[in-house]
Design an enzyme around this catalytic site. Structure first.
Site, PDB file in Angstrom:
ATOM      1  N   LYS A  86      55.322  30.051  93.556  1.00  0.00           N
ATOM      2  CA  LYS A  86      56.633  30.661  93.328  1.00  0.00           C
ATOM      3  C   LYS A  86      56.858  30.768  91.829  1.00  0.00           C
ATOM      4  O   LYS A  86      56.809  29.757  91.104  1.00  0.00           O
ATOM      5  CB  LYS A  86      57.734  29.803  93.958  1.00  0.00           C
ATOM      6  CG  LYS A  86      59.029  30.571  94.172  1.00  0.00           C
ATOM      7  CD  LYS A  86      58.861  31.619  95.244  1.00  0.00           C
ATOM      8  CE  LYS A  86      60.185  32.123  95.785  1.00  0.00           C
ATOM      9  NZ  LYS A  86      59.987  33.105  96.877  1.00  0.00           N
ATOM     10  N   HIS A 125      55.908  42.156  59.574  1.00  0.00           N
ATOM     11  CA  HIS A 125      55.751  42.786  58.267  1.00  0.00           C
ATOM     12  C   HIS A 125      57.097  43.195  57.666  1.00  0.00           C
ATOM     13  O   HIS A 125      57.972  43.738  58.352  1.00  0.00           O
ATOM     14  CB  HIS A 125      54.860  44.018  58.384  1.00  0.00           C
ATOM     15  CG  HIS A 125      53.483  43.722  58.880  1.00  0.00           C
ATOM     16  ND1 HIS A 125      52.573  42.972  58.160  1.00  0.00           N
ATOM     17  CD2 HIS A 125      52.852  44.070  60.029  1.00  0.00           C
ATOM     18  CE1 HIS A 125      51.440  42.881  58.842  1.00  0.00           C
ATOM     19  NE2 HIS A 125      51.585  43.530  59.985  1.00  0.00           N
ATOM     20  N   GLN A 144      46.455  33.088  58.402  1.00  0.00           N
ATOM     21  CA  GLN A 144      45.479  32.185  59.010  1.00  0.00           C
ATOM     22  C   GLN A 144      45.518  30.806  58.354  1.00  0.00           C
ATOM     23  O   GLN A 144      45.455  29.771  59.030  1.00  0.00           O
ATOM     24  CB  GLN A 144      44.068  32.769  58.902  1.00  0.00           C
ATOM     25  CG  GLN A 144      43.801  33.958  59.812  1.00  0.00           C
ATOM     26  CD  GLN A 144      44.093  35.283  59.144  1.00  0.00           C
ATOM     27  OE1 GLN A 144      44.959  35.380  58.265  1.00  0.00           O
ATOM     28  NE2 GLN A 144      43.374  36.318  59.561  1.00  0.00           N
ATOM     29  N   THR A 173      55.941  29.732  99.529  1.00  0.00           N
ATOM     30  CA  THR A 173      56.494  29.783  98.174  1.00  0.00           C
ATOM     31  C   THR A 173      58.001  29.524  98.201  1.00  0.00           C
ATOM     32  O   THR A 173      58.564  28.974  97.247  1.00  0.00           O
ATOM     33  CB  THR A 173      56.205  31.132  97.506  1.00  0.00           C
ATOM     34  OG1 THR A 173      56.899  32.178  98.186  1.00  0.00           O
ATOM     35  CG2 THR A 173      54.710  31.416  97.492  1.00  0.00           C
ATOM     36  N   ARG A 200      54.799  38.225  48.515  1.00  0.00           N
ATOM     37  CA  ARG A 200      55.272  38.981  49.662  1.00  0.00           C
ATOM     38  C   ARG A 200      56.137  38.094  50.543  1.00  0.00           C
ATOM     39  O   ARG A 200      56.109  36.864  50.453  1.00  0.00           O
ATOM     40  CB  ARG A 200      54.103  39.529  50.476  1.00  0.00           C
ATOM     41  CG  ARG A 200      53.274  38.447  51.156  1.00  0.00           C
ATOM     42  CD  ARG A 200      52.266  39.023  52.139  1.00  0.00           C
ATOM     43  NE  ARG A 200      51.493  37.953  52.797  1.00  0.00           N
ATOM     44  CZ  ARG A 200      50.671  38.156  53.828  1.00  0.00           C
ATOM     45  NH1 ARG A 200      50.498  39.369  54.314  1.00  0.00           N
ATOM     46  NH2 ARG A 200      50.015  37.140  54.367  1.00  0.00           N
TER      47      ARG A 200
END
Length: 299
Positions: free
Chosen positions: A12, A254, A226, A57, A177
């Site tokens: 479920k 971005h 990363q 379920t 940035r």
């Protein structure tokens, strides 16, 4: 050609459970979304339509509601463990249970008119707490906690340069940035019998892992998303003995500098366009070097 039944499970999905604890005039809310999936001796239902081994379920839905009333809903990992162990322990045909829970947070709305009643709430942001529990009839258990949609932003302290440039590259290198992402993180707990031990207070563990993730994001001067991902996972593993692996997915939200020269204005990194797609998607895992093997796949 011989056809055989492959891996299968059923359950479920997304049973919404809201539990209100009434402590006099002060109320507390647990708002969760429960999904269960069961597998085991289910060949007959697939091959012949014999439902004798099937726990409906709808019953799984009702079990979530009944357990919320009978046992309450504390930490979502504990509630998931309770359900998974019940399904495996109560039905001989069920050999493995997977229970996934999401939790949605509510903040109390303060009142200023002197009343003692505290039963008004406002939904808290977008962040969702998650967990997935696997448990089988051999007593093996895997607990994975997590969160998603934890939106964070550094307005400086991020660079990106030195990457591969070919005939299709238009991106310009930058030493300053905006770095923004919506963190989805999952972390695997060491088993109860692991020599490394660690906290089994899932509430404390969640709060501390979240804090370490945020600290590392804020304190890492990033040369790539990363690098930031790895620093966040490493910070958690160094601080929390109960965690042996962290997996993260971090979309790069971005922010592009707007060209204001056509209007006779400069733009010294002050006005940006926030793009929603396409976006870079960074995914990775960080493990303790002595991490025990997971009993089951995370999914």
């Amino acid at each position: 050609m011989k056809v055989v039944l492959g891996p299968n499970r059923y359950g479920k999905a997304e049973t919404r459970v809201v539990r209100v604890v009434r402590d006099g005039a002060v109320h507390h809310i647990k708002d969760i979304n429960v999904s269960s999936a069961l597998s085991g001796a289910m060949e007959d239902v697939h091959l012949t339509g014999d439902n004798a081994a099937v726990l409906p379920t709808d019953t799984q839905k009702n079990t979530a509601y009944a357990f919320a009333r009978k046992h309450g809903v504390g930490e979502i990992e504990d509630f998931a463990l309770l359900l998974a162990r019940h399904y495996v322990g109560s039905q001989p045909s069920i050999h493995h249970a997977r229970v996934e829970i999401e939790e949605y947070f509510w903040d109390r709305i303060p009142v200023s008119d002197g009343r003692d009643e505290r039963h008004s709430f406002v939904r808290s942001g977008r962040e969702v707490r998650t967990c997935v529990v696997h448990h089988d009839r051999d007593g093996r258990t895997t607990v994975v906690s997590g969160l998603r949609d934890l939106v964070v932003l550094n307005s400086t302290g991020s660079e990106f340069h030195g990457y591969i440039e070919d005939e299709y590259t238009t991106l310009k290198p930058t030493t300053d940035r905006i770095l923004a992402t919506a963190v989805s993180a999952r972390w695997r707990h060491v088993p109860d019998d692991s020599p490394s031990g660690g906290s089994r207070d899932f509430g404390e563990s969640y709060a501390e892992v979240r804090r370490r993730l945020l600290e590392a994001f804020a304190e890492t001067h990033s040369l790539s998303l990363q690098q930031t991902l790895h620093a966040m996972g490493e910070r958690v593993l160094n601080a929390r003995r109960e965690v042996c692996e962290v997996r993260m997915a971090m979309p790069n939200k971005h922010h592009f500098l707007v060209d204001l020269e056509p209007f006779g204005m400069d733009n010294p990194n002050e006005v940006f366009y926030a793009a929603d797609r396409p976006y870079g998607l960074i995914e990775g895992s960080v493990l303790a070097d002595d991490a025990p093997d997971a009993c089951f796949a995370w999914e």
